[in-house]
Every structure is written in structure tokens, then in C-alpha cells.
Design an enzyme around this catalytic site. Structure first.
Site, short mmCIF file in Angstrom:
data_model
loop_
_atom_site.label_atom_id
_atom_site.label_comp_id
_atom_site.label_asym_id
_atom_site.label_seq_id
_atom_site.Cartn_x
_atom_site.Cartn_y
_atom_site.Cartn_z
N CYS A 155 0.80 -1.23 0.00
CA CYS A 155 0.00 0.00 0.00
C CYS A 155 0.84 1.28 0.00
O CYS A 155 0.38 2.32 -0.46
CB CYS A 155 -0.95 0.00 1.18
SG CYS A 155 -0.14 -0.02 2.78
N HIS A 249 -0.73 7.59 3.37
CA HIS A 249 0.71 7.37 3.49
C HIS A 249 1.43 8.49 2.77
O HIS A 249 1.21 8.74 1.59
CB HIS A 249 1.09 6.02 2.87
CG HIS A 249 0.67 4.83 3.66
ND1 HIS A 249 0.14 4.89 4.93
CD2 HIS A 249 0.73 3.49 3.36
CE1 HIS A 249 -0.11 3.66 5.37
NE2 HIS A 249 0.22 2.81 4.44
#
Lengths: 359, 359, 359, 359
Positions: A155, A249
Site C-alpha cells: 500500500c 501514506h
């Protein structure tokens, strides 16, 4: 167009719930099969997600009474759906994904287990859509007829691999040093104890740096003969940190290239970049895959993670790096673009490429 | 030994209060003079810090009734103390620090204004204690007799410059890429709005990267003739981020050297490193200046920032870097080692070196 | 004075580690026996707390090689120590505490299991030190000779029961409505998922309101014949919330009394209050058991939880309540005063009262 | 239907930006006039909100080039719009709101300044829509023809006053003790310093308790002759706390009534409650004004604040109170229902009631 029936493996976890949310009103796909581990199988979705349903009430009500099958209920899956999304752990993926594929059900996977197999595409739809051409090889290798496995990367990579792609295409990436500040939801649920992360940063995520240093080589790799070869001549150093942020992120990136781009060339390429998903106008594709922001203090997880429905990457601060050539900051939503949303976009691409049957 | 009377410029701000706390029972120094900007001068310390006193009640009571002088009350300062700590803003430092030095009062400064002046030491006591030898040149340049100015670097540098020093001494630093995750207290009070940083990271701190890319060159510089020359052959790239952590600046570092060290050589040097402050057993010097931790997930700000009374650097994860030579994670307390504590350690060093008068 | 050998049941959990920290240099007690559940027994303390040691390195090193016994190793305990602190879960307390007491080892417990037993003191050393007089009855009831069980109340009560005590003694409490904002550490480790509590409050803590509405009646109860009777005429309503704060339970309290006190009378009583632990100068007793603060915005968990070494209650905002008589805000450290520190203070009291043997 | 032109006073602040967001595609209203203090006037909205725009990019682009007028540009306002929303501070409201009303422009205000004036409705559209009948009295009192002022209460009241209303209507409220846990955004921007609230709760909000104890009396008051009389026989005690939550004010409530309701009667009333906004199907009215949740641990700010587009109140844990009659937990979004959304709903009601002109 009749919607295509799809299943979800690992339907009750965080990523599985994301799939349900995103598929609750998808124009092409309709969810007809759910499976999960023994703790959940035999229950309804409502029972199995009691006190840990994270998505909207409306989505819960839509799927509340659907039964959760066992992961080995492959015959049921075959009767119920045309392909499956896998939100399984690496361990469960090892046990079950090949069985589904062998039974004729394509597996669009988020799991890490098959990512580095040489006959499995490691797919970011904007970056390497041509890598799906390995699928017939995979089927032949494994004596599968209709089924196959397509993986998506870890991810945290999406935030920087998508911006690096148009730069790599023109200037050829050589060195990459990336420091990530990763969100809590990347660790699943319950994930990190609140006592560990309140007022803190943890400068380590198990296996994350290893994945971050090899998966990009395959994503930028090429099909050579009967396998996907890793890109040559690229070295990567990843420092991965966990920060007290719910979603999104963030990555600070320094990179060098065979041919050094100017800041202006790089920003221009980034801004003009549109991938195959944009050209095909896939339902989950953000219109602008990389949103470049001029403000000095962006992207920020809370402000920018939901751009393009959580599917766009946000980028900023592209400037010369005194050590390598360029540096920048990039962000992507780890559970949308980085997990379920990325998986769905992969399925949309595969459908348009003809690898998934239309009915 | 009779304690030496000291003053604090900017005594009511966050760093000023840290000075008061750390000096409240210092074995060598006693606080006899406080000055601050017009908003505070004329009040007692208690009045001037009402609703924003951040230190212990005991310290407040000790100094509560001390009057706050105006910053230009230099004659009062001369009568009251032997030297001053400056916790002034860069703007106020520009206005006042030279006047104090000219009046015969040495200024141990935290401010950025004089850091890059060629005749001002930029001092980390463990790293470049020999740089104080420029003080007589400074005094001659400026026609000062007793007074002088000593600066300390930006708060975020201490975390990685102290670990880099023994490596640089043996292997000669060439390239440095550092990504910092800096604490809220580094922005002063009130600093960041809670609305901006809850559930967020901000990938930009004004002027921080510029300072981080040039100050190390002076810290590792050498006195050549009448000035401190910047170190040659070092290039630095800094990415500076603000994270929702109260105290403790964390840095992810990749570095290359003229001569490449092995991981074992590097850790051994780090572990064995003791600087002049340790040799002199200065009161504020941590016994072990760099605490190396073997655990994979350390250092962490909440767990490690207070090591050595907030004066030790904590380091971990030293390992090969696929792009440069080595990489590691390091942490230091930004308001203790990185600000007031670092200033006091500098004063202790200067006293032992003979630049400050003993009585 | 020779130190008394003590054991800790549940030594590896959060509260058990707090006991080790607080007892690491206790003037009267020395730790000679540790026991914990099967997951930890057979290991050294270092092994058993790997990656979850929350206390100082120094304390870990002091006890690192101590072996963890099984909870049923009662004969070993008898040989090793004079009494035990119990940091067991309610379930484990049910299984083991009586066995230790029956074997002759007094049990100073933090667990909830025996709190409401009519022959077990529910002890806050400042509030009801006379309740230990039930111990001989308990021993007779249960045919125990040396051993007995003393319980301490739920961690969230200390913040308001200590301030209410001097008011109750003079004015007789009738009604109490308390809303708590409780810290994360009260839920143990790992406790709450960071995903559940970041940017959130959870208005429910299982069993907490029930305990909070009955335990005070026993704490303010009296020994009548062979049992501790609950206080009459007091009704309590508790609303318990979990907030994203590490340590320190905060309570907003409204209360009415038989005889209505003025604000001034109440504050005067609070300020002058000293309990038996203060009179006996017990080592863990804070000099001032209730610190009253005049500032409008106090107490605050981060600023005030460590007062008196985490053993003092901090109180503020005492003012008339438009519905009941008085209202105020109070805070206590939930893992120090509210758990291990409170247990140690109870043991110190019992020793001085003669219930524990001196050698 | 032609949209009605509206203005926003205080357009650049947090609440002003909320108005712009909510009005960006409102079916009845179109924004044609913006005014703000001297720091913003003369600029475009984009310039005036640089680095502090909190709403969507799309909304910013829609209004980016609109000029910000001075607050005293009342003639411009008259030419541009039919009425104004006021997101002014109490001080600015005192200076300007009456001038707008006197000039013929109705003022739908969020400010506190006129809330307790006896001829100004203090309006929650579901609770006291009949209170707008005082408007003609207000106009006569003040010699205003078209203009008038309507206030809305303090943001923290909505969470509990809406649930209390159907209970009060049937059982007559007597006593109310409420403890609030209020979000950061309630303090405006920049509001609280991150250093003050990370890992903390602040048990005090200036003026909040005072407002919370008197405004409900007017909301439940009645028009008697030429003024709104406060409700008799109700006493209120409010404890107001600030918690590290971005949005959503949570309240723990205990209440008694003339006639004591059972839990079931109360929940039934709550569930069946629909107000005038629901009957009129006003665009901003949530379909279900009070969402009652059965789960023990709800409502929670992060999970429930956006119900009904941020306009519904969420309630749970209704149960007997041992001291008063009933207790419950309630939540409302402080900047939507509690500020701009509430103001817009008030305007929608006034339009349908005939107090605002249709074109």
C-alpha cells in the site's frame, strides 16, 4: 449492461469492508459472494462485523444478511460469482488463492504472497497495464484455464511509484531514497495500540522496507519471454515509519535519473500525465491521477488523502535535490488507492483488456 | 565554588522557561537577571508567564518575583551577571546580542541570527569544541574586550550531527540525505494550531531545510586563519516534516563517506564515542552521549527523548543503505539537547576552556 | 531496618510493571518473587516483557533475570516472601488470591473480584484506614491464620473519593453525579486500538459505571458486627468516557450533602485535609493528599497527573452547582495512585497497623 | 424558483467558510455578497483565505474571485442581497448586526451578542419555530421595517436541547446536569495550541458554562406579551471540557422532569420525534432529527458526527439515572448543526414562515 457477479475473500476485515463500501454502488460489479476465516464463516455479515464495522450504515444494511462462507467453499463461489477480490492475509492467500484460480475464478489480490512470482502481474493500472500480458503464460505454467492471479503492490508504494512513472519513462530512474510516514490504518484492525502511538512515531514497520525495495523493480520490469524481469540499474533505499495519522501514506522522496530532468520538465510531465485508466475512463480512475500542488506545505494527509475519491495521488514540493537529482513529497490514501480501490481499478482494467468475462 | 551569576534574554518564552528550569539547581550557575520583550518587561516572572508557564511549580516559585527587564537594560545586566544566555528570536538577536557582547557580556545564544558569521563558533560541545578558538579573532574583529557571541545550531541537527561526528572523523562524510519528523514544541508556543496537526503531518517547516543543509558544513568546518571555513565536499539534502509529537525530533538518515565503513565499525565507533564534555565531566553532559539501541523499532520519541536527562542522542537501526553507504535513525530532545540544555552545555565548556570568568 | 520480601502476582502486565518500578528502590519492601500466567511463567522477566516493557531501563536491568513462577507456585511464594501484591485480572484473582491467603500470605490486591465481599476491606489509605479492622473477622470466617485479602477500589474512583471524603465527614454526602474522562492506560495493554480513539471519545467503559456506583458506598461504609455495611442514603450516577489521553483520570463532579457547605468551607476543608498516611509519614504518601488549584482551567491530565509522585489528587473549580450543592473537577493518576501506587500505600498502612509482619 | 441572493458577514473565518461550503449548491439561496474585517476586506476570497481555506477546492474555485467588502458596506449589501448570514464575533456583531437590520436586511446570526435580547428569537428550528412570532414586536421596538435579527444558540447546546425537547414537551424538564466534551473546531482557528491539548483535556471553556445554563431557558421560553420569557422551574448545571477531537460536541446528560418518564416512553418519543423542519421538508433538515443508537458505546464523535449531513443529533445510552430521572449521551456536529448548518436551517424556516421575501 448486466453487472458482473464478484466475490470477496476476507470480506470482514478492514480491506474487505472497504471493498464492500466501494462496490456498494459500482456500475459494473455486484457482490454476490463473501468468504472469510473460521471466526466469521457461518455468520451473516452483520454478525461477523459486530462492533467493528467501519463503513457506512447504508452499506452495512445493503449487505447485512449476506452469509459469510468458509474460505474453502470454492464450489459455492463458482456458482455465485465470476471472479474474486482477495483481501486475505499473506498466510491465507498462500492457502487459498491458487485454489480459486485453479477452479476457474480469477483472483484480483491485495495480498503479498504472490507479488514477486515471475508469472504474476504486479499491477498499478496507470503504471504497468501491459504487464497483464503475462496472464496466458501464468495459466499455461499452472494448467489453469479461466482462472489467474493478479497482484497489486504494497500500500505504501502507490504514493511515489505513480509520480515516478512518467519521470522514469522519460529519464530512467537510477537511485531512489524514500522515507515514508505511514498511517495507522495500514496496520489493519486493531493494529497499533493507542498506548504505543499517541505522542509518538515508530521508525519501523515489519517487512515494509524489504517490500518497498524490491516491488518497484518488478513494477518497472518488463515481460521477457515467459516471465516478468526486474528492472535493471535501479537501487532503492526505504525508511518506513508509522505516524499517528488515521489514513494516508506520505513519502519524502529523493531520486536520480540516467538523464537529469529539470524541475520544470518534471512538473510538466507530472501534470500532463494520464494513464490507460484515464484513457479508458474506468469508473474508479481519478480524472487527474497525480494532483500537483504548488503550496509549500502540501500534500498533507488530512487535507489531501481523499482527492479523486481517494484514488488520486497528491504531490508537491518538487525541487532539486542537492545529493540526487530531484526530490518531492507525495501522498496516497492507503486503504483506497493503496488497497481496495486499487484492486477494483485493476479489475476494471482487466475487464476492458478482455481478461475477465463480461457476464 | 561560588556560583556564577547569569542572565537570560527572552526569559519568558518556551526556551527561556527551559533555561530557568534547567538552571534552577545548576551547580555552577545562578540566575540573577531576566530580560524579555516589551510585552513582558516591567512585570514579575509570575505575571509575565501567567497561563503559559510550562515548567514545574517549584521552579516558578523560585523565580516568581524576579523582575523582567527590558532587553536594552544592558547596564543593569552588567551589574547583575557575568554572561547571558540568549533565547531570543532571530529578529531580537539581531537587535540586541551584539550590544551585550560589546558591553562586555558574553552571549551564549540559541538564536539563528549569528550562526553563519565566520567569526562566531557554531558549537555542539561534543563535536567541535575546538571552534571556540575563533573567539579572540571575533573580539578583535569587533573591538570587543570581554564579550563575545557563541551560537548553537538549529534544534533538529543535534539528532544526527552527533552520531555523524565520529563517523565523519574516521571515514569523511560525503553525502547526506536526512528526513526529519519534528516535534510540536520546536515551533514555540502557541506554535501549531491543534486543528492543523491532529491526524496529520505537515511536510514543510519554513527555513528549516535551508538551515539543515548549511549549518552542518560550518559545524564540521575548520578554523583557517581568521575565520571558520565550511567543510568541503559534503552535500546535504534535508526533508523536514512536522508530526503530532510533543517533544523529540526524529531523523531518518542515509549517508555516504569517502571510505565506506562497515556496519560493525560504525556501531563500534558510535558506542565508544565520548566527547570533550564527557572527558571534562561537565555537569550537563550525558555520560553516554549516543545511546545505541539494538531493538528494531527504536528510537521512539516518547520512549527515548528523555535519555541522559534529555541530553543524550538515541540511535538505532544502523544498517547498510542500498543507495548511499549507511542508514540509521536518530533522536534528540529538541528543547533540551536541542535548545536550552545545549546552550548550558556550551557555557559549561566555555567556562572550562577559560572563556568565561569563574566568579 | 531489614527490608520485607514481597511478591507480585501478574508481574508482567502493565500494573505489574508499575509495581516493579515503584518497588525498585522502596525503603521498606524488596521484590523476591514474581508470578504470572502461563504465557510468561518459566521465562525471565526480560524475556516475558520483551517488546512490552514500559518502565525504565534501570528497573528492567535490576529485575531482568528474575524468573517468573506459575501462579499456583504458592509454596515457592511462601519460601520467598512475606506477602504479595496482586495485579491479576478479576478472573485470575478469583482462581488464586484466596489460595495465597489460605497459605498464610496476605494479598494486597488491585483486582475487582473481592472488592464487594463483606469481610474484605476496600481501602483508600487516606479515606477508610479503620476498615482494616475487619481483617480478623475475615480470617476467622475463612479459617485463615496469617493470610488475608485487602482490596483497593476501581482506578477511576480515587480522583473524586479522596476530595469527597473530608466533605462527607463534615456534611454527609447525599447525591453524586460524576462524569469521568478516563485515560487509555486504564484499559491495560494493548487496550484500545489507535484506530478507535484517535480524534474520538468513547462514551462507554464496560462495567465501569456499575463499579463506580457501588464501590463508594462500601468505601464510606462502616464495620457493623461481622461485616462492612454499605453507607446509607447516598445515590450515585456515573457517566464514564474514554478519551485520547495517556494517563490521568479526570472527573467532573456535582454533589449534594445533608448539610450544604459553602464554597469557602469546602475549599478550606480540602486544603487542610491530611489523612492517616500523612500523619504516619508513609513512604508513598504524598505530603499534600489533595492539591487544590485556583486557576480556572485546572486540573489537566498532562500538567497535573504526576503531582506528589503521581499519588496526589489534584482538584479545582470548586463552585456552587445550580442543581446539587457543589461541583468541582478532580484528577488522579490512574496507574500510580489508582493502581500500583495505591496498593503499595495500602501495604505501608497495613504494616504500620500491625497486620503485616515486620521481617 | 429563482434563488434568493444572500450575503455572509465574517465570510473568511471558519464559520464563514462553512457557510460558503453549505451554500455552494443550495437549492434556494445563492451567495452574492461577502464582508469581513479589515484584515480581509479589499481582497478576493482566495487572497483572504490563503493558507487557511478549510473547505473543498471546488467551493474555493466557485467563490475565489468574489471581493470581500468592508463590514460597514451596508449600501452595497442592500444592492447585492436580500438578507445576510452573520458569522461575526460577538464584538463585531455588536457593532454591525443592528445596522444591517436597520437598513432593511434581515440578519440570521450565529453570534452570541443578541441571543438573550427579549425581542430576538433564539432559534433551533426543530425546537421553538413559534418563537419567530416575536419578530414583528422586535421591528416595532426598534423602528425597523424589513430588517430583523434572529439568533441561534451556542454550538454545544444543540446536542442535548434537541433530544430534551420532546421529553420536555411531555414531561416538563426540572433539573439538568450536563457534562460536555467539546471539539477543537468549536474554538475557531487557530484556536487551541497543539501543545496545550495533545494528550490532554482542558476542563474549562471561557463563558461556555454561563451560556449553557441560561440559553436553554430562553429556548424553552414562551412569548408573553412583548417579550420572550424564560422558562420557569428549570435549573441547569453545565461542566464544559475541551477534548482532542476535531469536530463533534459530545454531552453526558442527567435530567429530571415534573412527571418521570420510563426509559421506553422516552426512547419512543425520541424516535418518533419530527419537527417543523421535517414537516416542511426544508432542504437542510435531516430526515430523522434524532438518530437513536442501541449500541452501548455510541454516539462517538468520529463515527457519528456526520449523520444527516452533520445536521442530525445522535443519541444513545438512554437509561435511568440513580440521582435524577434519566441519563443519556448525545452528540452533534458543532460547526454544521451547531453553526452554519443551523443558521441556514433557520433561514429556510423563516422563508417558509414568510419572514424572508421570496425573491
Amino acid at each position: 449492461m448486466k453487472k458482473i457477479a464478484v466475490g470477496i475473500l476476507g470480506a470482514t476485515g478492514v480491506v474487505g469492508q472497504d471493498y464492500l463500501q466501494l462496490l456498494s454502488d459500482h456500475p459494473w460489479f455486484t457482490v454476490t459472494f463473501l468468504a472469510a476465516s473460521d471466526a466469521s464463516s457461518g455468520k451473516s455479515l452483520r454478525e461477523a462485523t459486530l462492533n467493528r464495522w467501519n463503513q457506512s450504515e447504508k452499506t452495512l444494511q445493503q449487505f447485512a444478511e449476506m452469509p459469510i462462507s468458509q474460505l474453502d467453499a470454492i464450489e459455492s463461489a463458482k456458482r455465485a460469482c465470476s471472479f474474486v477480490f482477495s483481501a486475505l492475509s499473506s498466510e491465507a492467500a498462500q492457502l487459498y488463492e491458487e485454489s480459486y484460480a485453479a477452479a476457474g475464478l480469477p483472483v484480483i489480490s491485495n495480498a503479498s504472497y504472490h507479488r514477486m512470482a515471475k508469472d504474476v502481474p504486479l499491477l498499478i493500472a496507470e503504471v504497468n497495464p501491459e504487464q497483464t500480458a503475462i496472464i496466458p503464460v501464468q495459466q499455461k505454467n499452472r494448467n489453469w484455464t479461466r482462472g489467474f492471479i493478479v497482484a497489486k503492490p504494497n500500500c505504501s508504494l502507490q504514493s511515489y511509484m505513480i509520480p515516478l512513472f512518467p519521470l522514469h519513462a522519460h529519464f530512467t530512474l537510477k537511485h531512489l531514497i524514500v522515507t515514508t510516514m505511514q498511517a495507522l490504518s495500514g496496520a489493519g484492525y486493531p493494529g497499533l495500540s493507542s498506548l504505543d502511538i499517541l505522542d509518538n512515531v515508530i521508525p519501523y514497520i515489519p517487512q515494509e522496507e524489504e517490500k518497498s525495495e524490491v516491488e518497484p523493480l518488478k513494477i518497472f520490469g518488463t515481460i521477457e519471454g515467459h516471465e516478468i524481469s526486474l528492472a535493471n540499474g535501479i537501487t532503492i533505499s526505504a525508511h518506513c515509519n508509522r505516524v499517528p495519522v488515521r489514513d494516508g501514506h506520505l513519502a519524502c522522496v529523493s531520486a536520480s535519473f540516467e538523464k537529469k530532468p529539470t524541475r520544470e520538465e518534471a512538473i510538466d510531465l507530472i501534470r500532463r500525465f494520464r494513464g490507460v485508466p484515464q484513457q479508458l475512463n474506468l469508473p474508479s480512475a481519478p480524472k487527474i491521477p497525480i494532483v500537483y500542488q504548488e503550496e509549500n506545505n502540501r500534500p498533507q494527509p488530512r487535507l489531501d488523502r481523499n482527492r479523486g475519491g481517494g484514488m488520486a495521488v497528491t504531490m508537491g514540493r518538487l525541487r532539486p535535490c542537492p545529493v540526487l537529482d530531484l526530490r518531492f513529497v507525495a501522498l496516497s490514501h492507503n486503504t483506497l488507492r493503496g488497497a481496495a480501490g486499487g484492486g477494483i481499478l485493476n479489475a476494471e482494467l482487466l475487464l476492458r483488456q478482455g481478461y475477465l468475462e463480461e457476464s
